[in-house]
Write an enzyme that holds these catalytic residues in place. Sequence first.
Site, PDB file in Angstrom:
ATOM      1  N   ARG A  43     -35.622  14.101 -34.858  1.00 29.73           N
ATOM      2  CA  ARG A  43     -36.128  14.137 -33.484  1.00 29.73           C
ATOM      3  C   ARG A  43     -34.967  13.997 -32.509  1.00 29.73           C
ATOM      4  NH1 ARG A  43     -40.940  11.649 -31.318  1.00 29.73           N
ATOM      5  NH2 ARG A  43     -41.220  12.392 -29.179  1.00 29.73           N
ATOM      6  N   GLU A  69     -49.761  21.191 -34.565  1.00 29.02           N
ATOM      7  CA  GLU A  69     -48.549  21.944 -34.868  1.00 29.02           C
ATOM      8  C   GLU A  69     -47.927  21.390 -36.139  1.00 29.02           C
ATOM      9  OE1 GLU A  69     -46.191  21.440 -31.375  1.00 29.02           O
ATOM     10  OE2 GLU A  69     -45.586  19.404 -31.881  1.00 29.02           O
ATOM     11  N   GLU A  71     -37.083  19.093 -32.215  1.00 27.20           N
ATOM     12  CA  GLU A  71     -36.612  18.790 -33.563  1.00 27.20           C
ATOM     13  C   GLU A  71     -35.327  19.563 -33.827  1.00 27.20           C
ATOM     14  OE1 GLU A  71     -37.958  16.530 -37.075  1.00 27.20           O
ATOM     15  OE2 GLU A  71     -38.646  16.686 -34.996  1.00 27.20           O
ATOM     16  N   ARG A 110     -33.613   9.846 -31.820  1.00 25.39           N
ATOM     17  CA  ARG A 110     -34.862   9.162 -31.459  1.00 25.39           C
ATOM     18  C   ARG A 110     -34.624   7.714 -31.050  1.00 25.39           C
ATOM     19  NH1 ARG A 110     -39.184   9.061 -35.646  1.00 25.39           N
ATOM     20  NH2 ARG A 110     -39.888   7.218 -34.542  1.00 25.39           N
ATOM     21  N   LYS A 155     -49.463  11.675 -36.704  1.00 20.09           N
ATOM     22  CA  LYS A 155     -48.676  12.432 -37.679  1.00 20.09           C
ATOM     23  C   LYS A 155     -49.379  12.349 -39.023  1.00 20.09           C
ATOM     24  CE  LYS A 155     -45.584   8.450 -38.332  1.00 20.09           C
ATOM     25  NZ  LYS A 155     -44.176   7.969 -38.256  1.00 20.09           N
ATOM     26  N   LYS A 158     -45.238  19.555 -38.496  1.00 21.80           N
ATOM     27  CA  LYS A 158     -44.276  18.462 -38.384  1.00 21.80           C
ATOM     28  C   LYS A 158     -43.011  18.925 -39.100  1.00 21.80           C
ATOM     29  CE  LYS A 158     -43.714  13.482 -38.900  1.00 21.80           C
ATOM     30  NZ  LYS A 158     -42.269  13.560 -39.134  1.00 21.80           N
TER      31      LYS A 158
END
Length: 527
Positions: free
Chosen positions: A231, A224, A271, A246, A393, A226
């Site tokens: 976050r 998917e 997000e 986060r 990532k 980023k």
Amino acid sequence: MDAFAELLNRLVYTPGRNAKLGLMARYFLKTPDPDRGWALAALTDGLPFTFPVRKTLQELMAPRVDEQLFRLSRDYVGDTAETVALLWPEAPEGANSPRLSEIVAALELTQRSDFPKLIESWLDQLDANGRWALLKLLTGALRVGVSARLAKTAVAQAWDKDVSEVEEIWHALAPPYEELFSWLEGHQERPDISNLPVFRPLMLANPLEDQDFEALELNDFAIEWKWDGIRVQVVMRGGAVRIFSRTGDDISHSFPELTSAFDFSAVVDGELLVVRDGKVAPFSDLQQRLNRKTVGAKMMRDYPVHVRFYDALEVDGVDLREFSYDLRRKHLRAWHQEVSPAHTDLSDELEVSNTDQLRDIWEQTREAAIEGLMLKRRTSPYLAGRPKGHWFKWKRAPLTLDCVMMYAQRGSGRRSSYYSDYTFGAWRETDGGERELVPVGKAYSGFTDEELMQLDKWVRNHTVERYGPVRSVEVGVVLEVAFDSVHWSKRHKSGVAMRFPRIHRIRWDKPADEADQLETLIQLIVE
């Protein structure tokens, strides 16, 4: 206070992670309540005091040390707390050092008008190390190379627990954490958080390295985008909604339109973005909403926030963390379709047939104003921390620009004696047809210790003017700066700001007049 001061002092001069963990673990095991709890609070969230420490110290030092001497000493040392601690007269022999808990208790009862006398009395009782630790405690800026998670890890390690067990209950507790230590020592049951909207430790990704890319079996991974936001974990339990960053900070108050709209029983991961007409806005727009205590109607209208969910930890009381990623996504889709919470959607999975196509998509992320790609192993449970081999990532390649060093500032902690923080600029043509440097960013990472020594020496030998701990330097050193993106900014003279700048290379070989133009940076802005 002596034991806490010794802990901070040793943490500053202990570089290794495991060694720092050992120091903190031994401290928590040996130190009684409530002192160890207040120390833990200082190492994690900080103590909830807002006294005018810096102003008070200036007033206290005035009759004791010449103003010019203090300024020069502060400039040389690079740290106010350390400067005051060293210049303050030594405590008389046999003076009693206050306990950490006594200091906290006194601060809780002290009026602002009485604060200077209280600080003065403590400074008179403590030795230099104790004075330094006291002032660090009061300013909330310990700077001893310990993150909040590392401190929690030390607590868990001391009693042979997993740090996730501590983090799970962290937001249900308050300093001095006597319930936490009582549970760890086996005196009571683990605190019950079953009906509280508390933060769950997040699962984090590792950077995708070349060897990881070469070993990829694409069928094993969901892929998917980023997204370029922050976050967040959204928790609703017992009728209460919380939005956590986060790091576990409660940021709910900055987003009232979300907390008032959410009405569900779930813990979801996603997000936070600013979205207009279905299009994700630049990160600089989201920055307008962050860290605000109050948010008015105009701010909410101009910067409409949105949460893009991509995982679920719990739905309707069912803990999904042991489920595979694919099964969690299935529950997430079903839940979202049924509840349809306002200001949200789901992050889509990308269809990729081979690694060549995957690389092609990654190479287009900057043009599409997307931060990169996420690869998540389909069989992975939701594991706290950064487990290897589960989530990757793949951030878009950084941009680079050749800039000229303009200012240098002393660092903090073990870098307090070195000029390690550099403000750099790009060339701009003035109305008169001449060229001038305008600041475009500041960085303090990306170079080796050896390079730091070289830069520090150059700064000292090429200083033009001094402004306290900051030096203006000659036009001479070119820094190749790597950064993730650039945005318009009203706060900077250049009108732009880099995101996540760091030193990529020191271009000793390049003349300063050949550094890049501001116009080159402006052309990199994605509207």
